[in-house]
Scaffold this motif. Sequence first.
Motif, mmCIF file in Angstrom:
data_model
loop_
_atom_site.group_PDB
_atom_site.id
_atom_site.type_symbol
_atom_site.label_atom_id
_atom_site.label_comp_id
_atom_site.label_asym_id
_atom_site.label_seq_id
_atom_site.Cartn_x
_atom_site.Cartn_y
_atom_site.Cartn_z
ATOM 1 N N ALA A 9 -1.845 -0.772 9.175
ATOM 2 C CA ALA A 9 -1.228 0.347 8.439
ATOM 3 C C ALA A 9 -2.176 0.902 7.379
ATOM 4 O O ALA A 9 -1.857 1.889 6.710
ATOM 5 C CB ALA A 9 0.078 -0.118 7.800
ATOM 6 N N SER A 60 1.844 2.095 4.254
ATOM 7 C CA SER A 60 2.550 3.106 5.047
ATOM 8 C C SER A 60 2.906 4.312 4.195
ATOM 9 O O SER A 60 3.113 5.404 4.716
ATOM 10 C CB SER A 60 3.829 2.518 5.656
ATOM 11 O OG SER A 60 3.516 1.383 6.421
ATOM 12 N N THR A 113 4.307 -1.918 3.372
ATOM 13 C CA THR A 113 5.157 -0.837 2.864
ATOM 14 C C THR A 113 4.332 0.153 2.047
ATOM 15 O O THR A 113 4.474 1.374 2.201
ATOM 16 C CB THR A 113 6.290 -1.438 1.992
ATOM 17 O OG1 THR A 113 6.970 -2.427 2.760
ATOM 18 C CG2 THR A 113 7.262 -0.376 1.535
#
Lengths: 104, 463
Positions: free
Chosen positions: B144, B50, B47
């Motif tokens: 990511a 990203s 998360t």
Amino acid sequence: MSNTPSTPDVENASLEDRLYTVKYEDPGESHLDVQVVGFCVERCTTDDCVDVCPADVWRKDEDGEPVIAYENCLECGSCRFACPYNNVVWEYPENGSGVTYQYG
Amino acid sequence: MTTDTTEQTDAGGGIAADRTVSDPDYDDAFDAVVVGAGLAGSAAALTMASASLDVLVVERGTSPGAKNVFGGVLYTPTIRELVDVEDAPLERYVGEKRFGVLTEDDETAVSIQPGAWRDDPHNDSYTVLRGDFDEWFAEQAVEAGATLVTETTVTGLLRDDDGTVVGVETDRPDGTLRAPMVVLAEGGNSLVSEGADLKERPERGDVAVAVKEVLEFPDADDAIEQRFRLTGDGGAAYHYFGDGAVGDAFGGAFIYTNDDTLSVGLAYRIDDAVTTQPNPAETLDHFKSHPAVAPLVRGGRTVEYAAKTIPEGGAEAVPDLVHDGAVVVGDAAGLVLNNGVHLEGTNMAVESGYYAGLAVADAVASGRTKAHALADYPRSLESSFVVKNLEHYEWLLNAVEDDRDLLFSELPRAVADAGAEYFRVDHAPKHDHAANAKSRLFETVGGWRGAAKLAWRYRKVIS
Ligand SMILES: Cc1cc2nc3c(=O)[nH]c(=O)nc-3n(C[C@H](O)[C@H](O)[C@H](O)COP(=O)(O)OP(=O)(O)OC[C@H]3O[C@@H](n4cnc5c(N)ncnc54)[C@H](O)[C@@H]3O)c2cc1C
Ligand code: SF4
Ligand code: SF4
């Protein structure tokens, strides 16, 4: 009807064989210890660390001192929670040594 | 992509070019350090990466998953939104859930197989093996943009003068690493969080000891399909309670079907483990030899034996989730629901990692890392299913404690007897058997009034 027993025999692996299935790298020294040996010898009558351990790491010798077979340890952490005197010293084996699970 | 600290300057995230392999200086090269590449840690890392943060994930195992153990069934509602689960190393979807109550020699069971579970997304429930899954999930975080170091243990937290967490200490030479934010995703044996006074060590009544075996069937290729009546990718999750599962301890046992192995194990409170109950390995032997269980596991060769603890203190045991410069997620924060019917930690780990990651990204973007700047994390979590479920079942832990003899010993026995009586095939009329069965049950629960009370007390378990 045959006379085979109604409950099939399950051959449970011995603890030794079970532990043998786990990949292990010896950190070279114990990552487990006790804070004050005197507690184990004089105060502790229940040996909760011994009872909870799924890998037979904890034993007590005839003087009541704990003997720690640290190389059996599965790093579950249970003994740390179990000891009523908060007497277990518990560190992670260094640099990824100790157990490596393939399945988990 | 698993790299070691000594050779990882080209690995993913934003390490400045003037830092060399022989002279690694990662201080303040990262916006956030994540302690532990389990489900919560990788969800948080993914998360944050990203959201363009520079993230370092520190994992003590030789690879992510190498130190991890669970049942188990992975619940994927949130993971599905973060990554493409079609590519994930899933074993089987759960097409059948079965709950069995075992006395010493009887079983009374309920099986649920809704047709909808056979269709995508399979009720978001899949058996997995953590060695495979955690490694894959961490790879998604690396793709990511996060950086992963393995074989490195975080041994403590760094604090500045006013107590704000400003980085971690590790067991590597010159192993301190400063960063504005630390995400503690170290699981239930949370030595770092406890050592830094971010939480207290849980009471042993709030922690379960768990053991598990993975079984292979070398002599019978289709043993798993046959015994569990599986077709295609469908699988089964069997849960067991009562004396035959874990003696008089508070806990339960499980069998889950993987692709070509079985996961068999059990968990019960450490409080009980230190008293009357034989040790965990013997309890597992006993469970596997139960007449209703033995036919499912016989002939299985143990390919792995593993042990772990489960924090199960419920909502009351959840510590402060945010601190100045640090957040606590997943099992480290006690976010596990274990009430007998549900054993869920994977979804809560991912959900908490995700919300914590969002809050940290916002905080870092605005240059504020104190606890109050991170408040979105607990706020989001409280309005999600995570805390709602924990609070919803809080009462159960207390109620079960009061009724444990009845629930785990007397009632299973009575249910088994009543079942045997109800279906007894002899010359007596059916309604006699039914009446006998009913009175056997009623005797145990204390008549209509007792039954009504029990039903009322446990009404929320399945709602
Ligand atoms: C026997 C058992 C059965 C279970 N069954 C289920 C189930 O069927 N379904 C379900 O949803 N949940 C189940 N759970 C619960 C679930 O496994 C956990 O809730 C979940 O794994 C928590 O994820 P986590 O990322 O918070 O912690 P973990 O998965 O424990 O990950 C923690 C990570 O941090 C690493 N780490 C720890 N300390 C350090 C350190 N100091 N430095 C560096 N790295 C560190 C560890 O190596 C590990 O990779 C079960 C648990 C057990 C024990
Ligand atoms: S339970 Fe604690 S005090 Fe007792 S023997 Fe074990 S470590 Fe020592
Ligand atoms: S961590 Fe687990 S396996 Fe290791 S000594 Fe403690 S109880 Fe035994």
